[in-house]
Write a protein that holds these residues in place. Structure first.
Motif, PDB file in Angstrom:
ATOM      1  N   VAL A  13     -41.845 -30.445  28.537  1.00  0.00           N
ATOM      2  CA  VAL A  13     -41.917 -30.665  29.978  1.00  0.00           C
ATOM      3  C   VAL A  13     -43.360 -30.906  30.391  1.00  0.00           C
ATOM      4  O   VAL A  13     -44.274 -30.228  29.926  1.00  0.00           O
ATOM      5  CB  VAL A  13     -41.357 -29.439  30.740  1.00  0.00           C
ATOM      6  CG1 VAL A  13     -41.534 -29.584  32.228  1.00  0.00           C
ATOM      7  CG2 VAL A  13     -39.892 -29.234  30.388  1.00  0.00           C
ATOM      8  N   GLU A  14     -43.553 -31.874  31.277  1.00  0.00           N
ATOM      9  CA  GLU A  14     -44.866 -32.137  31.861  1.00  0.00           C
ATOM     10  C   GLU A  14     -44.849 -31.603  33.287  1.00  0.00           C
ATOM     11  O   GLU A  14     -43.984 -31.985  34.091  1.00  0.00           O
ATOM     12  CB  GLU A  14     -45.152 -33.631  31.852  1.00  0.00           C
ATOM     13  CG  GLU A  14     -46.496 -34.010  32.403  1.00  0.00           C
ATOM     14  CD  GLU A  14     -46.756 -35.494  32.299  1.00  0.00           C
ATOM     15  OE1 GLU A  14     -47.904 -35.856  32.035  1.00  0.00           O
ATOM     16  OE2 GLU A  14     -45.821 -36.287  32.476  1.00  0.00           O
ATOM     17  N   GLU A  15     -45.774 -30.708  33.603  1.00  0.00           N
ATOM     18  CA  GLU A  15     -45.812 -30.108  34.938  1.00  0.00           C
ATOM     19  C   GLU A  15     -46.079 -31.161  35.998  1.00  0.00           C
ATOM     20  O   GLU A  15     -46.895 -32.061  35.823  1.00  0.00           O
ATOM     21  CB  GLU A  15     -46.897 -29.029  35.003  1.00  0.00           C
ATOM     22  CG  GLU A  15     -46.944 -28.307  36.317  1.00  0.00           C
ATOM     23  CD  GLU A  15     -48.012 -27.240  36.387  1.00  0.00           C
ATOM     24  OE1 GLU A  15     -48.389 -26.879  37.515  1.00  0.00           O
ATOM     25  OE2 GLU A  15     -48.477 -26.777  35.331  1.00  0.00           O
ATOM     26  N   ILE A  16     -45.375 -31.037  37.104  1.00  0.00           N
ATOM     27  CA  ILE A  16     -45.613 -31.887  38.269  1.00  0.00           C
ATOM     28  C   ILE A  16     -46.522 -31.094  39.197  1.00  0.00           C
ATOM     29  O   ILE A  16     -46.137 -30.017  39.664  1.00  0.00           O
ATOM     30  CB  ILE A  16     -44.299 -32.237  38.986  1.00  0.00           C
ATOM     31  CG1 ILE A  16     -43.382 -33.031  38.062  1.00  0.00           C
ATOM     32  CG2 ILE A  16     -44.592 -33.010  40.271  1.00  0.00           C
ATOM     33  CD1 ILE A  16     -42.003 -33.262  38.638  1.00  0.00           C
ATOM     34  N   THR A  17     -47.713 -31.586  39.441  1.00  0.00           N
ATOM     35  CA  THR A  17     -48.632 -30.868  40.314  1.00  0.00           C
ATOM     36  C   THR A  17     -48.182 -31.019  41.763  1.00  0.00           C
ATOM     37  O   THR A  17     -47.456 -31.942  42.113  1.00  0.00           O
ATOM     38  CB  THR A  17     -50.079 -31.377  40.160  1.00  0.00           C
ATOM     39  OG1 THR A  17     -50.110 -32.768  40.469  1.00  0.00           O
ATOM     40  CG2 THR A  17     -50.580 -31.156  38.743  1.00  0.00           C
ATOM     41  N   GLN A  18     -48.619 -30.106  42.611  1.00  0.00           N
ATOM     42  CA  GLN A  18     -48.165 -30.092  43.997  1.00  0.00           C
ATOM     43  C   GLN A  18     -48.440 -31.388  44.734  1.00  0.00           C
ATOM     44  O   GLN A  18     -47.622 -31.829  45.514  1.00  0.00           O
ATOM     45  CB  GLN A  18     -48.809 -28.928  44.735  1.00  0.00           C
ATOM     46  CG  GLN A  18     -48.235 -27.601  44.323  1.00  0.00           C
ATOM     47  CD  GLN A  18     -48.806 -26.461  45.131  1.00  0.00           C
ATOM     48  OE1 GLN A  18     -49.650 -26.666  45.986  1.00  0.00           O
ATOM     49  NE2 GLN A  18     -48.360 -25.264  44.860  1.00  0.00           N
ATOM     50  N   VAL A  43     -38.945 -33.545  32.495  1.00  0.00           N
ATOM     51  CA  VAL A  43     -38.559 -33.436  31.090  1.00  0.00           C
ATOM     52  C   VAL A  43     -39.011 -34.703  30.369  1.00  0.00           C
ATOM     53  O   VAL A  43     -38.653 -35.812  30.749  1.00  0.00           O
ATOM     54  CB  VAL A  43     -37.031 -33.240  30.944  1.00  0.00           C
ATOM     55  CG1 VAL A  43     -36.635 -33.243  29.474  1.00  0.00           C
ATOM     56  CG2 VAL A  43     -36.597 -31.957  31.621  1.00  0.00           C
ATOM     57  N   ILE A  44     -39.816 -34.522  29.334  1.00  0.00           N
ATOM     58  CA  ILE A  44     -40.321 -35.633  28.543  1.00  0.00           C
ATOM     59  C   ILE A  44     -39.444 -35.872  27.322  1.00  0.00           C
ATOM     60  O   ILE A  44     -39.163 -37.003  26.958  1.00  0.00           O
ATOM     61  CB  ILE A  44     -41.790 -35.370  28.103  1.00  0.00           C
ATOM     62  CG1 ILE A  44     -42.670 -35.130  29.333  1.00  0.00           C
ATOM     63  CG2 ILE A  44     -42.325 -36.483  27.231  1.00  0.00           C
ATOM     64  CD1 ILE A  44     -42.730 -36.284  30.316  1.00  0.00           C
ATOM     65  N   ALA A  45     -39.020 -34.784  26.679  1.00  0.00           N
ATOM     66  CA  ALA A  45     -38.170 -34.879  25.486  1.00  0.00           C
ATOM     67  C   ALA A  45     -37.255 -33.663  25.421  1.00  0.00           C
ATOM     68  O   ALA A  45     -37.608 -32.585  25.882  1.00  0.00           O
ATOM     69  CB  ALA A  45     -39.025 -34.967  24.228  1.00  0.00           C
TER      70      ALA A  45
END
Length: 101
Positions: A13-18, A43-45
């Protein structure tokens, strides 16, 4: 894109910044409107799933591109060869999936 692939019941998972949070119509949400204890990530993979004691396979009900809600304490940070930061998270530790408004 990254060369990291999750195993078993893990997600990458790549965090989504605010400041990246937007509604499906393109409205940017203010930082005060976002719960600070929980993180959102893309979700990346997705790992291949896992098996129970009886040998039954459990598929992960998510796909790349889904936006999930998680607690950062349940995630393990990893950095790829290009110095991009991601999190490994067991899908069972997620709080939910965010859908379109």
């Amino acid at each position: 894109m990254t060369n990291i692939e999750p195993f078993g019941s893990l997600l990458l998972v790549e965090e989504i910044t605010q400041n990246e949070r937007k509604t499906s119509s393109g409205l940017v949400l203010a930082g005060t409107a976002i719960d600070s204890d929980l993180k959102r990530g893309k979700v990346i993979a997705v790992g291949p799933g896992d098996y129970d004691a009886s040998g039954n396979k459990h598929e992960i009900p998510l796909t790349a591109g889904d936006v999930v809600i998680y607690n950062e304490n349940q995630a393990t940070e990893v950095t790829d060869a290009l110095n991009n930061k991601y999190h490994f998270i067991n899908w069972r530790h997620l709080f939910g999936k965010e859908g379109a408004l």
